[in-house]
Scaffold this motif. Structure first.
Motif, PDB file in Angstrom:
ATOM      1  N   SER A 144      52.871  17.513 -41.061  1.00 12.35           N
ATOM      2  CA  SER A 144      53.037  16.852 -42.360  1.00 12.35           C
ATOM      3  C   SER A 144      54.507  16.631 -42.684  1.00 12.35           C
ATOM      4  O   SER A 144      54.898  15.562 -43.188  1.00 12.35           O
ATOM      5  N   SER A 145      55.347  17.616 -42.378  1.00  9.91           N
ATOM      6  CA  SER A 145      56.776  17.498 -42.681  1.00  9.91           C
ATOM      7  C   SER A 145      57.419  16.373 -41.892  1.00  9.91           C
ATOM      8  O   SER A 145      58.212  15.591 -42.436  1.00  9.91           O
ATOM      9  N   VAL A 146      57.071  16.278 -40.607  1.00  5.50           N
ATOM     10  CA  VAL A 146      57.644  15.221 -39.772  1.00  5.50           C
ATOM     11  C   VAL A 146      57.188  13.844 -40.250  1.00  5.50           C
ATOM     12  O   VAL A 146      57.979  12.904 -40.341  1.00  5.50           O
ATOM     13  N   ILE A 147      55.908  13.713 -40.572  1.00  6.36           N
ATOM     14  CA  ILE A 147      55.380  12.425 -41.047  1.00  6.36           C
ATOM     15  C   ILE A 147      56.056  12.018 -42.346  1.00  6.36           C
ATOM     16  O   ILE A 147      56.470  10.859 -42.517  1.00  6.36           O
ATOM     17  N   ILE A 148      56.203  12.970 -43.258  1.00  8.32           N
ATOM     18  CA  ILE A 148      56.863  12.670 -44.536  1.00  8.32           C
ATOM     19  C   ILE A 148      58.302  12.221 -44.305  1.00  8.32           C
ATOM     20  O   ILE A 148      58.773  11.239 -44.896  1.00  8.32           O
ATOM     21  N   GLY A 149      59.013  12.937 -43.414  1.00  6.25           N
ATOM     22  CA  GLY A 149      60.397  12.579 -43.125  1.00  6.25           C
ATOM     23  C   GLY A 149      60.520  11.186 -42.532  1.00  6.25           C
ATOM     24  O   GLY A 149      61.391  10.405 -42.927  1.00  6.25           O
ATOM     25  N   LEU A 150      59.638  10.848 -41.595  1.00  6.25           N
ATOM     26  CA  LEU A 150      59.688   9.534 -40.955  1.00  6.25           C
ATOM     27  C   LEU A 150      59.325   8.419 -41.928  1.00  6.25           C
ATOM     28  O   LEU A 150      59.972   7.357 -41.952  1.00  6.25           O
ATOM     29  N   VAL A 151      58.283   8.646 -42.723  1.00  8.53           N
ATOM     30  CA  VAL A 151      57.856   7.619 -43.678  1.00  8.53           C
ATOM     31  C   VAL A 151      58.931   7.391 -44.729  1.00  8.53           C
ATOM     32  O   VAL A 151      59.262   6.245 -45.069  1.00  8.53           O
ATOM     33  N   TYR A 152      59.495   8.496 -45.238  1.00  8.65           N
ATOM     34  CA  TYR A 152      60.557   8.338 -46.227  1.00  8.65           C
ATOM     35  C   TYR A 152      61.760   7.625 -45.623  1.00  8.65           C
ATOM     36  O   TYR A 152      62.306   6.675 -46.210  1.00  8.65           O
ATOM     37  N   GLY A 153      62.205   8.084 -44.442  1.00  9.67           N
ATOM     38  CA  GLY A 153      63.371   7.473 -43.813  1.00  9.67           C
ATOM     39  C   GLY A 153      63.170   5.988 -43.552  1.00  9.67           C
ATOM     40  O   GLY A 153      64.069   5.173 -43.809  1.00  9.67           O
ATOM     41  N   GLY A 154      61.983   5.622 -43.068  1.00  7.32           N
ATOM     42  CA  GLY A 154      61.695   4.211 -42.816  1.00  7.32           C
ATOM     43  C   GLY A 154      61.695   3.391 -44.091  1.00  7.32           C
ATOM     44  O   GLY A 154      62.230   2.272 -44.123  1.00  7.32           O
ATOM     45  N   SER A 155      61.108   3.931 -45.156  1.00  5.89           N
ATOM     46  CA  SER A 155      61.055   3.183 -46.422  1.00  5.89           C
ATOM     47  C   SER A 155      62.447   3.028 -47.030  1.00  5.89           C
ATOM     48  O   SER A 155      62.771   1.982 -47.602  1.00  5.89           O
ATOM     49  N   GLN A 156      63.279   4.059 -46.890  1.00  2.50           N
ATOM     50  CA  GLN A 156      64.643   3.983 -47.431  1.00  2.50           C
ATOM     51  C   GLN A 156      65.478   2.970 -46.669  1.00  2.50           C
ATOM     52  O   GLN A 156      66.224   2.182 -47.254  1.00  2.50           O
ATOM     53  N   MET A 176      74.713   3.682 -46.400  1.00  3.73           N
ATOM     54  CA  MET A 176      73.324   3.546 -46.812  1.00  3.73           C
ATOM     55  C   MET A 176      72.368   3.819 -45.656  1.00  3.73           C
ATOM     56  O   MET A 176      71.238   4.281 -45.871  1.00  3.73           O
ATOM     57  N   ARG A 177      72.802   3.546 -44.438  1.00  3.20           N
ATOM     58  CA  ARG A 177      71.946   3.793 -43.280  1.00  3.20           C
ATOM     59  C   ARG A 177      71.909   5.264 -42.892  1.00  3.20           C
ATOM     60  O   ARG A 177      70.941   5.727 -42.281  1.00  3.20           O
ATOM     61  N   VAL A 178      72.945   5.995 -43.255  1.00  6.71           N
ATOM     62  CA  VAL A 178      72.984   7.431 -42.973  1.00  6.71           C
ATOM     63  C   VAL A 178      72.332   8.230 -44.105  1.00  6.71           C
ATOM     64  O   VAL A 178      71.855   9.343 -43.892  1.00  6.71           O
ATOM     65  N   LEU A 179      72.282   7.648 -45.301  1.00 10.31           N
ATOM     66  CA  LEU A 179      71.759   8.346 -46.478  1.00 10.31           C
ATOM     67  C   LEU A 179      70.369   8.939 -46.282  1.00 10.31           C
ATOM     68  O   LEU A 179      70.131  10.088 -46.689  1.00 10.31           O
ATOM     69  N   PRO A 180      69.396   8.221 -45.674  1.00 11.52           N
ATOM     70  CA  PRO A 180      68.064   8.818 -45.508  1.00 11.52           C
ATOM     71  C   PRO A 180      68.087  10.130 -44.735  1.00 11.52           C
ATOM     72  O   PRO A 180      67.372  11.082 -45.092  1.00 11.52           O
ATOM     73  N   LEU A 181      68.912  10.208 -43.696  1.00 13.32           N
ATOM     74  CA  LEU A 181      69.002  11.440 -42.915  1.00 13.32           C
ATOM     75  C   LEU A 181      69.532  12.588 -43.761  1.00 13.32           C
ATOM     76  O   LEU A 181      69.026  13.715 -43.700  1.00 13.32           O
ATOM     77  N   ILE A 182      70.539  12.288 -44.583  1.00 11.49           N
ATOM     78  CA  ILE A 182      71.120  13.321 -45.450  1.00 11.49           C
ATOM     79  C   ILE A 182      70.081  13.835 -46.441  1.00 11.49           C
ATOM     80  O   ILE A 182      69.939  15.044 -46.666  1.00 11.49           O
ATOM     81  N   ILE A 183      69.320  12.912 -47.029  1.00 10.56           N
ATOM     82  CA  ILE A 183      68.318  13.307 -48.019  1.00 10.56           C
ATOM     83  C   ILE A 183      67.197  14.116 -47.373  1.00 10.56           C
ATOM     84  O   ILE A 183      66.699  15.093 -47.951  1.00 10.56           O
ATOM     85  N   VAL A 184      66.780  13.734 -46.160  1.00 12.97           N
ATOM     86  CA  VAL A 184      65.733  14.494 -45.463  1.00 12.97           C
ATOM     87  C   VAL A 184      66.202  15.924 -45.201  1.00 12.97           C
ATOM     88  O   VAL A 184      65.455  16.890 -45.419  1.00 12.97           O
ATOM     89  N   VAL A 185      67.446  16.086 -44.754  1.00 14.13           N
ATOM     90  CA  VAL A 185      67.989  17.427 -44.513  1.00 14.13           C
ATOM     91  C   VAL A 185      68.032  18.226 -45.810  1.00 14.13           C
ATOM     92  O   VAL A 185      67.660  19.414 -45.846  1.00 14.13           O
ATOM     93  N   MET A 186      68.470  17.589 -46.902  1.00 17.03           N
ATOM     94  CA  MET A 186      68.523  18.268 -48.197  1.00 17.03           C
ATOM     95  C   MET A 186      67.134  18.661 -48.664  1.00 17.03           C
ATOM     96  O   MET A 186      66.940  19.744 -49.243  1.00 17.03           O
ATOM     97  N   ALA A 187      66.154  17.796 -48.429  1.00 14.45           N
ATOM     98  CA  ALA A 187      64.786  18.072 -48.871  1.00 14.45           C
ATOM     99  C   ALA A 187      64.211  19.303 -48.185  1.00 14.45           C
ATOM    100  O   ALA A 187      63.413  20.049 -48.774  1.00 14.45           O
ATOM    101  N   PHE A 188      64.613  19.536 -46.937  1.00 14.06           N
ATOM    102  CA  PHE A 188      64.122  20.704 -46.222  1.00 14.06           C
ATOM    103  C   PHE A 188      64.898  21.964 -46.591  1.00 14.06           C
ATOM    104  O   PHE A 188      64.403  23.074 -46.398  1.00 14.06           O
ATOM    105  N   GLN A 189      66.091  21.800 -47.117  1.00  9.23           N
ATOM    106  CA  GLN A 189      66.906  22.951 -47.480  1.00  9.23           C
ATOM    107  C   GLN A 189      66.674  23.386 -48.922  1.00  9.23           C
ATOM    108  O   GLN A 189      66.729  24.578 -49.229  1.00  9.23           O
ATOM    109  N   TRP A 190      66.436  22.439 -49.804  1.00  9.28           N
ATOM    110  CA  TRP A 190      66.258  22.734 -51.212  1.00  9.28           C
ATOM    111  C   TRP A 190      64.769  22.753 -51.555  1.00  9.28           C
ATOM    112  O   TRP A 190      63.950  22.161 -50.848  1.00  9.28           O
ATOM    113  N   PRO A 191      64.409  23.402 -52.660  1.00  4.63           N
ATOM    114  CA  PRO A 191      62.978  23.491 -53.036  1.00  4.63           C
ATOM    115  C   PRO A 191      62.443  22.204 -53.650  1.00  4.63           C
ATOM    116  O   PRO A 191      62.175  22.135 -54.855  1.00  4.63           O
TER     117      PRO A 191
END
Length: 267
Positions: A144-156, A176-191
């Motif tokens: 689920s985590s991988v799917i969410i990360g990929l779907v979010y990154g693709g949509s962003q 802007m192209r690097v931003l999705p990766l940063i947000i995905v990393v933050m999402a896994f680190q923060w609650p």
């Protein structure tokens, strides 16, 4: 009092209302909530894009103005603001939609964090991918985590690419192209509750569709009314100058050579 409390209360009411009365799951209630918010902001986005295109069309005039008052920063700022006002340009319009959405995003975070869990756990699932929208993304399991990360990154990435203009600086595109990766990393680190991923993805997809719609609409308007984007509103100074140069009513305007020739002709 938390300034976000009224927004939290309103969001909680909308989500509960959609769940209880429209019989939607809480995940789909968030999707509908995002659509309601984004449709409400659509006129603001159209206005922002129109202002941006007008600014692009008038960029040469603006550069001339900046160069003219290069040695006087205060005068330069004054003339630029006057230029914006006379041509109906808002240089800060692009920030408005984001500023409006940020309080909603943070309020939704608190709503999901304090979400009351129902007896039926399926109420908090979404499309079989997210078992519980209130759980931390990293607690949903690897798949689920991988799917969410990929779907979010693709949509962003999709929404970002469609928002780029020919004049967009390369450095901004790279950020802007690097931003999705940063947000995905933050999402896994923060609650971050998984429900925020639904908000993000829905908002990104809406943004992509919105860009296509607005771009088509504005381009059509530019073809129908090119003068609006080429010169904007005629300034009062320009109008006054033209009025002063125009011949008086009822008086025949003669070329300068003719007038001089007549003046030299003896009576």
């Amino acid at each position: 009092m938390n300034p976000l409390t009224p927004i939290e209360t309103a969001l909680q009411w909308v989500v509960d209302h959609l769940h209880d009365n429209a019989k939607l799951s809480y995940g789909w209630s968030i999707v509908v909530l995002v659509l309601l918010v984004r449709f409400a902001l659509l006129p603001l986005m159209v206005k922002q894009y129109r202002s941006m295109r007008r600014m692009q069309a008038m960029a040469p005039q603006l550069k001339e103005l900046q160069a003219k008052y290069k040695g006087d920063r205060a005068k330069q700022q004054e003339e630029m603001m006057r230029f914006y006002q006379e041509n109906n340009i808002n240089p800060f319009a692009s920030c408005a939609p984001m500023l409006v959405q940020m309080p909603i995003f943070f309020a939704l975070y608190y709503v999901l964090r304090d979400f009351a869990r129902g007896a039926d756990g399926t109420q908090h699932g979404f499309m079989g991918i997210i078992p519980d929208i209130t759980k931390h993304i990293s607690d949903l399991g690897l798949a689920s985590s991988v799917i969410i990360g990929l779907v979010y990154g693709g949509s962003q990435l999709l929404s970002s690419e469609l928002s780029f203009e020919p004049t967009t600086p390369d450095i901004q595109k790279r950020m802007m192209r690097v931003l999705p990766l940063i947000i995905v990393v933050m999402a896994f680190q923060w609650p971050f509750p998984a429900g925020l991923a639904i908000y993000w993805v829905t908002s990104n997809l809406f943004t992509a569709a919105q860009q296509l719609f607005i771009r088509h609409k504005i381009e059509h308007d530019m073809e129908e009314h090119p003068e609006e984007f080429q010169s904007g509103k005629r300034s009062s100074r320009t109008a006054s100058a033209k009025a002063a140069a125009a011949p008086a009513p009822g008086r025949r305007h003669r070329p300068r050579d003719d007038a001089e020739g007549e003046a030299e002709t003896p009576d």
